[in-house]
Design a protein around this motif. Structure first.
Motif, PDB file in Angstrom:
ATOM      1  N   SER A 173      25.548  43.659  31.832  1.00  0.00           N
ATOM      2  CA  SER A 173      26.579  43.061  32.672  1.00  0.00           C
ATOM      3  C   SER A 173      27.464  42.151  31.836  1.00  0.00           C
ATOM      4  O   SER A 173      27.138  41.828  30.688  1.00  0.00           O
ATOM      5  N   LEU A 174      28.580  41.705  32.427  1.00  0.00           N
ATOM      6  CA  LEU A 174      29.584  40.943  31.694  1.00  0.00           C
ATOM      7  C   LEU A 174      30.004  39.720  32.482  1.00  0.00           C
ATOM      8  O   LEU A 174      30.374  39.832  33.660  1.00  0.00           O
ATOM      9  N   ALA A 175      29.948  38.557  31.834  1.00  0.00           N
ATOM     10  CA  ALA A 175      30.384  37.294  32.430  1.00  0.00           C
ATOM     11  C   ALA A 175      31.646  36.813  31.728  1.00  0.00           C
ATOM     12  O   ALA A 175      31.736  36.861  30.500  1.00  0.00           O
ATOM     13  N   LEU A 180      39.781  27.042  33.578  1.00  0.00           N
ATOM     14  CA  LEU A 180      40.082  26.259  34.783  1.00  0.00           C
ATOM     15  C   LEU A 180      40.100  27.125  36.041  1.00  0.00           C
ATOM     16  O   LEU A 180      40.739  26.786  37.032  1.00  0.00           O
ATOM     17  N   GLY A 181      39.391  28.244  35.982  1.00  0.00           N
ATOM     18  CA  GLY A 181      39.277  29.121  37.143  1.00  0.00           C
ATOM     19  C   GLY A 181      40.412  30.100  37.332  1.00  0.00           C
ATOM     20  O   GLY A 181      40.366  30.934  38.241  1.00  0.00           O
ATOM     21  N   ARG A 182      41.427  30.044  36.482  1.00  0.00           N
ATOM     22  CA  ARG A 182      42.618  30.866  36.672  1.00  0.00           C
ATOM     23  C   ARG A 182      42.448  32.259  36.044  1.00  0.00           C
ATOM     24  O   ARG A 182      41.755  32.419  35.044  1.00  0.00           O
ATOM     25  N   VAL A 201      30.023  42.393  37.013  1.00  0.00           N
ATOM     26  CA  VAL A 201      30.943  41.380  36.497  1.00  0.00           C
ATOM     27  C   VAL A 201      30.722  40.063  37.223  1.00  0.00           C
ATOM     28  O   VAL A 201      30.590  40.017  38.446  1.00  0.00           O
ATOM     29  N   SER A 202      30.688  38.984  36.448  1.00  0.00           N
ATOM     30  CA  SER A 202      30.721  37.620  36.996  1.00  0.00           C
ATOM     31  C   SER A 202      31.989  36.948  36.489  1.00  0.00           C
ATOM     32  O   SER A 202      32.215  36.856  35.285  1.00  0.00           O
ATOM     33  N   ILE A 203      32.811  36.473  37.416  1.00  0.00           N
ATOM     34  CA  ILE A 203      34.057  35.795  37.060  1.00  0.00           C
ATOM     35  C   ILE A 203      33.771  34.295  36.985  1.00  0.00           C
ATOM     36  O   ILE A 203      33.357  33.671  37.959  1.00  0.00           O
ATOM     37  N   GLY A 204      34.023  33.714  35.821  1.00  0.00           N
ATOM     38  CA  GLY A 204      33.561  32.357  35.538  1.00  0.00           C
ATOM     39  C   GLY A 204      34.452  31.245  36.052  1.00  0.00           C
ATOM     40  O   GLY A 204      35.646  31.412  36.297  1.00  0.00           O
TER      41      GLY A 204
END
Length: 318
Positions: A173-175, A180-182, A201-204
């Protein structure tokens, strides 16, 4: 390709089964790190100076809260040292998953300009299949692969594409790092455009973006939404983080949230007066419980979700 067995995690001290992870996980941390661009040594977790403090914190969290797993997202160009990670994991008796990939553009290493997407993919696949350097230690996740701004720059897009291709080829998987969340939606579009399923996918750093609509859109796509800077009050208050998390859960997406603290400099360590890796357990989760979360929901957020993210498979509740 030699892909990990179903329900198996590649940890720095050897593979572990998801079923053996009985306690909570920290889904995005750094135990060893060097992001020092100013020369002041602040953005550093040097194993020669800080490994004992890091180990002590993880050991205490294992004993007090059952901490069982740390997803360590220090990748290429960030001061990665997997031998030090293995030493910490053994001493703390906590499983640690190491990462590969590249951070966002200010920390890119020279090969990114010199190579195309396919060549970069080969670099990542080689580390995943053969181990990092001469250590024999294999990454168990891609990350934290980064961008800054609403749209990745050309080099960042190249790295994200390579990460997605390597993830597909190896079953990892990919993080991401979304500064700043953008830019999370643009990251996800790029990654899924390379054929990587959203649930891998994990969006950081989405707890730094006060936009519940974006969080709901990411989660509805199947991606994980990382509330992974818990306790970093100089960026965002935990009160706001809690509000954003509750909003996401009320929209029916509790199964897509990941939690962590992203300890990324020695000043965040407990023995240096910081909040430490345990802030989530000692402060944020009690606030979440006070807002109505029960034991099953806490287990979902802190154990089952990170295990499902890493393995791409469902995890039994018991």
């Amino acid at each position: 390709m030699n892909q990990p067995a179903p329900h198996t995690l590649r940890a720095v001290t050897g593979d572990v089964t998801a079923a053996s992870v009985r306690g909570p996980a920290l889904a995005h941390e750094h135990l060893v790190l060097d992001l020092d661009q100013r020369g002041d040594g602040a953005a550093v977790l040097d194993p020669r100076r800080h490994a004992a403090a890091v180990t002590a914190e993880l050991s205490a969290l294992r004993e007090e809260f059952g901490l069982s797993l740390v997803v360590e997202l220090t990748c290429r160009g960030m001061g990665r040292d997997v031998r030090a990670l293995a030493a910490i994991a053994r001493a703390a008796q906590v499983a640690v998953v190491a990462a590969t990939g590249w951070y966002y553009e200010p920390f890119h290493t020279p090969e990114i300009d010199a190579c195309d997407v396919e060549q970069l993919t080969e670099v990542l696949v080689r580390e995943i299949e053969e181990g990092i350097g001469t250590t024999g230690i294999r990454p168990g996740v891609l990350g934290e692969i980064g961008s800054h701004g609403d749209v990745p720059t050309a080099p960042e897009a190249k790295v994200l594409r390579a990460g997605a291709r390597a993830a597909r080829a190896t079953g990892l998987s990919l993080a991401t790092h979304a500064q700043l969340g953008r830019g999370g939606l643009a990251q996800l579009e790029l990654l899924t455009g390379e054929g990587l399923p959203a649930h891998r996918v994990s969006i950081g750093h989405q707890d730094l973006l006060d936009d519940p609509g974006v969080h709901r859109e990411l989660a509805a796509s199947g991606a994980y939404v990382a509330f992974d800077t818990v306790g970093k009050s100089s960026y965002q208050s935990d009160r706001t983080r809690l509000r954003l998390l509750l909003d996401l859960m009320e929209a029916g997406h509790a199964d897509r949230a990941l939690l962590s603290c992203d300890i990324s400099r020695h000043g965040y360590l407990l023995d240096e007066g910081g909040q430490g890796y345990g802030h989530m357990f000692r402060s944020f989760l009690p606030e979440l419980r006070a807002a109505g979360a029960d034991d099953d929901l806490i287990d979902l957020l802190t154990r089952r979700n990170p295990l499902r993210f890493l393995t791409g498979a469902s995890v039994e509740e018991n």
